[in-house]
Motif scaffolding. Structure first.
Motif, short mmCIF file in Angstrom:
data_model
loop_
_atom_site.label_atom_id
_atom_site.label_comp_id
_atom_site.label_asym_id
_atom_site.label_seq_id
_atom_site.Cartn_x
_atom_site.Cartn_y
_atom_site.Cartn_z
N LYS A 21 37.62 -13.30 65.78
CA LYS A 21 38.49 -13.73 66.87
C LYS A 21 39.51 -14.75 66.40
O LYS A 21 40.56 -14.92 66.99
N HIS A 22 39.15 -15.44 65.33
CA HIS A 22 40.01 -16.50 64.82
C HIS A 22 39.64 -16.74 63.37
O HIS A 22 38.48 -16.56 62.99
N VAL A 23 40.61 -17.16 62.56
CA VAL A 23 40.28 -17.37 61.16
C VAL A 23 39.21 -18.47 61.05
O VAL A 23 39.23 -19.47 61.77
N ARG A 24 38.23 -18.25 60.15
CA ARG A 24 37.15 -19.21 59.96
C ARG A 24 37.06 -19.67 58.51
O ARG A 24 36.58 -20.74 58.20
N LYS A 25 37.54 -18.79 57.64
CA LYS A 25 37.30 -19.02 56.22
C LYS A 25 38.44 -18.38 55.42
O LYS A 25 38.96 -17.33 55.81
N ALA A 26 38.83 -19.02 54.32
CA ALA A 26 39.83 -18.41 53.43
C ALA A 26 39.19 -18.27 52.05
O ALA A 26 38.61 -19.23 51.54
N ARG A 27 39.28 -17.07 51.52
CA ARG A 27 38.72 -16.84 50.17
C ARG A 27 39.86 -16.84 49.15
O ARG A 27 40.91 -16.20 49.36
N PHE A 28 39.64 -17.54 48.07
CA PHE A 28 40.66 -17.63 47.01
C PHE A 28 40.07 -17.14 45.70
O PHE A 28 38.86 -17.31 45.45
N ALA A 29 40.94 -16.58 44.87
CA ALA A 29 40.53 -16.21 43.50
C ALA A 29 41.17 -17.20 42.55
O ALA A 29 42.35 -17.55 42.72
N TYR A 30 40.41 -17.67 41.58
CA TYR A 30 41.00 -18.54 40.55
C TYR A 30 41.98 -17.71 39.73
O TYR A 30 41.78 -16.50 39.52
N THR A 31 43.04 -18.35 39.27
CA THR A 31 44.06 -17.62 38.50
C THR A 31 44.28 -18.30 37.15
O THR A 31 43.93 -19.48 36.97
N MET A 32 44.87 -17.54 36.25
CA MET A 32 45.22 -18.08 34.93
C MET A 32 46.60 -17.57 34.58
O MET A 32 46.93 -16.43 34.87
N ASP A 33 47.39 -18.43 33.95
CA ASP A 33 48.69 -17.98 33.44
C ASP A 33 48.46 -17.39 32.06
O ASP A 33 47.85 -18.05 31.21
N GLY A 34 48.90 -16.17 31.84
CA GLY A 34 48.71 -15.57 30.52
C GLY A 34 50.01 -14.96 30.05
O GLY A 34 51.03 -15.06 30.72
N PRO A 35 50.00 -14.30 28.89
CA PRO A 35 51.23 -13.71 28.35
C PRO A 35 51.81 -12.64 29.29
O PRO A 35 53.02 -12.42 29.32
N ASP A 36 50.95 -12.00 30.08
CA ASP A 36 51.45 -10.97 31.01
C ASP A 36 51.66 -11.52 32.42
O ASP A 36 51.67 -10.78 33.39
N GLY A 37 51.76 -12.83 32.52
CA GLY A 37 51.97 -13.43 33.84
C GLY A 37 50.66 -13.94 34.42
O GLY A 37 49.67 -14.12 33.72
N GLU B 152 36.71 -14.98 39.40
CA GLU B 152 35.87 -15.93 40.15
C GLU B 152 36.55 -16.27 41.46
O GLU B 152 37.79 -16.42 41.50
N THR B 153 35.78 -16.42 42.50
CA THR B 153 36.37 -16.76 43.80
C THR B 153 35.66 -17.97 44.41
O THR B 153 34.58 -18.36 43.96
N PHE B 154 36.29 -18.55 45.40
CA PHE B 154 35.64 -19.62 46.18
C PHE B 154 36.15 -19.54 47.62
O PHE B 154 37.21 -18.95 47.88
N ASP B 155 35.39 -20.09 48.54
CA ASP B 155 35.77 -20.06 49.96
C ASP B 155 36.08 -21.47 50.46
O ASP B 155 35.43 -22.43 50.03
N LEU B 156 37.05 -21.54 51.34
CA LEU B 156 37.32 -22.80 52.04
C LEU B 156 37.15 -22.54 53.52
O LEU B 156 37.68 -21.54 54.03
N LYS B 157 36.44 -23.42 54.21
CA LYS B 157 36.38 -23.29 55.67
C LYS B 157 37.77 -23.60 56.20
O LYS B 157 38.42 -24.54 55.73
N ALA B 158 38.23 -22.80 57.15
CA ALA B 158 39.58 -23.03 57.67
C ALA B 158 39.66 -22.53 59.10
O ALA B 158 39.22 -21.42 59.40
N ASP B 159 40.18 -23.34 60.01
CA ASP B 159 40.47 -22.80 61.35
C ASP B 159 41.97 -22.69 61.57
O ASP B 159 42.42 -22.33 62.65
#
Ligand code: FAD
Ligand code: SF4
Length: 437
Positions: free
Chosen positions: A337-353, A359-366
């Motif tokens: 019904k409403h956003v509760r959580k945001a999932r993020f993936a860790y990123t790395m800068d490499g030669p191909d961008g 790996e992921t992590f979640d943040l509680k978010a309303d």
């Protein structure tokens, strides 16, 4: 749970959104002006996109002539009052001030500019006069900093100017975007009214190019056309759940905040997540915190050094209690019904961008505010684009005869208020030359 207005009392909110740098007193202005070395070939002037004669106006303040100082500023930058409030001076004039370089403490150029321009605006009348009417008319689309600077300069040279703006109020992002604590007390409208005091400028609101107006129609009606339409669209990324209630563009949240007569009416989350790394992300995050959000986190997909927001702005955000997480990109927003959580993936800068590490992590978010950049909304087809903006040559000449463009909508240049003013002004001078040459 979810969004709620009035997380703080009206008094607390008023205090939080009070003027960031109140006007200097006359004594403070004299003390600040006294620190200037009035350098020859002053680096601060070179760093100013509108080429204001900074040592000259500071000297005028030091000599007790703040009105003359204000006029020195406004001759170059008619929105010198707004720019004094919103310019990232720490990256422009004050960064290169010789007293910053030698002592780590610049002359307070921005605050002195505000002192001088406020003095002029508080005085009777308008500091500039119109030249005799030329009989030429110029159509200006967009009443933001670029359009207003162009319109004022054209009116000063005796041309009749008609400004068309899609929104109910003029000022562009001065009115709908800039952080509320940088420009409180209705300053954007006050400055707009003052600017129009030159005469010869007529503003039509609710008139949108592409809906109510065509470029060909404007070309037929006017001797020249200036486009200062800014970046009205928002970039989008594909993230699952991005349509969930509670997820919205940060610029919409900011515009709502700027237009609220009572900020305690603005609903804000308990836990706010802002996605992005520019000025908009910082402003959305800081203002959420000032409205009473408990946890505010900015998440940016690259490293801090790649953030468009300056170190000064990042510091401002962390001082306000905002957390900044880098090297993470959103992959999913959860909540039925409403956003509760945001999932993020860790990123790395490499030669191909940029790539996700897995790996992921979640943040509680309303509340999730997306601040991943603005883009040009449907430009007329006859215009050539470069990098998603209107391609221009020299002082804003587009490929279409009789049509100029400047500010955020035009390619090249920084997306700053002061740059938009400089581009509007310079295009106006080129239009003037072409109409009278
Ligand atoms: C949230 C936010 C905070 C910012 N903070 C700062 C800051 O602190 N300092 C700083 O220097 N810069 C800041 N900026 C950038 C600055 O606001 C812009 O660079 C500047 O406003 C650009 O001026 P402009 O006249 O080109 O466009 P805008 O200010 O965007 O004005 C464009 C105008 O054109 C009108 N318009 C658009 N499309 C049409 C159409 N089709 N027909 C008719 N009218 C149309 C709009 O209604 C608007 O009035 C910020 C930007 C944002 C988004
Ligand atoms: S660089 Fe600093 S000290 Fe020199 S003129 Fe500019 S403001 Fe004054």
């Amino acid at each position: 749970m979810t969004l709620q207005a009035g997380r703080l009392s009206a008094e607390e909110i008023a205090e939080n959104f009070a003027d960031l740098h109140p006007r200097l007193t006359p004594h403070e202005a004299l003390v600040a002006a006294d620190r200037c070395y009035f350098c020859h070939d002053a680096p601060c002037v070179t760093a100013c996109p509108t080429d204001i004669d900074i040592p000259m106006f500071i000297r005028q303040i030091a000599a007790g002539r703040p009105r003359e100082a204000g006029k020195t500023i406004l001759q170059q930058n008619i929105l010198g009052g707004m720019c004094a409030r919103v310019c990232p001076t720490e990256e422009l004039c004050e960064e290169v001030c010789v007293r910053e370089v030698a002592e780590g403490k610049p002359v307070l150029i921005g605050q002195l500019q505000r002192y001088a321009t406020d003095t002029v605006m508080a005085a009777e009348g308008h500091p500039f006069q119109r030249a005799a009417a030329t009989g030429k008319t110029v159509g200006v689309v967009g009443a933001g900093p670029a359009g207003l600077a162009a319109a004022h300069r054209l009116a000063m040279h005796g041309h009749a100017v008609e400004i068309y703006d899609a929104r109910p109020k003029g000022g562009g992002l001065n009115e709908y975007g800039i952080a509320a604590y940088k420009t409180p007390d209705g300053f954007a409208q006050a400055e707009l009214d003052w600017l129009l005091g030159i005469g010869g400028i007529f503003v039509e609101h609710g008139r949108e190019l592409g809906r109510d107006l065509t470029l060909d129609g404007l070309r037929a009606e006017h001797d020249a056309v200036f486009l200062g339409i800014g970046l009205g669209g928002v970039n989008e990324i594909e993230v699952r759940g991005a349509d969930a209630p509670g997820v919205r563009p940060a610029v919409d949240f900011i515009a709502e905040l700027r237009q609220a007569t009572d900020k305690s009416d603005i609903a804000v989350g308990r836990r706010v997540v802002v996605v992005g790394g520019g000025m908009t992300a910082i402003d959305a995050a800081v203002q959420s915190k000032l409205l009473g959000a408990e946890e505010v986190t900015i998440v940016y997909r690259r490293g801090q050094d790649r953030m468009a927001a300056s170190s000064h702005e990042r510091q401002h955000a962390t001082d306000a209690g905002v957390r900044i997480i880098c090297h993470a990109a959103p992959v999913r927003f959860k909540g039925r019904k409403h956003v509760r959580k945001a999932r993020f993936a860790y990123t790395m800068d490499g030669p191909d961008g940029l790539r996700e590490t897995g790996e992921t992590f979640d943040l509680k978010a309303d509340q999730v505010l997306m601040a991943i950049g603005q883009c040009l909304d449907d430009a007329p087809e006859s215009l050539t684009l470069a990098g998603g903006k209107i391609a221009v040559e020299g002082p804003g000449r587009t490929g279409v005869p009789g049509v100029w463009a400047g500010g955020d909508c035009a390619a090249g240049g920084e997306d700053l208020t002061v740059t938009a003013v400089a581009e509007g002004r310079d295009a106006a001078m080129d239009i003037h030359d072409s109409l009278t040459g």
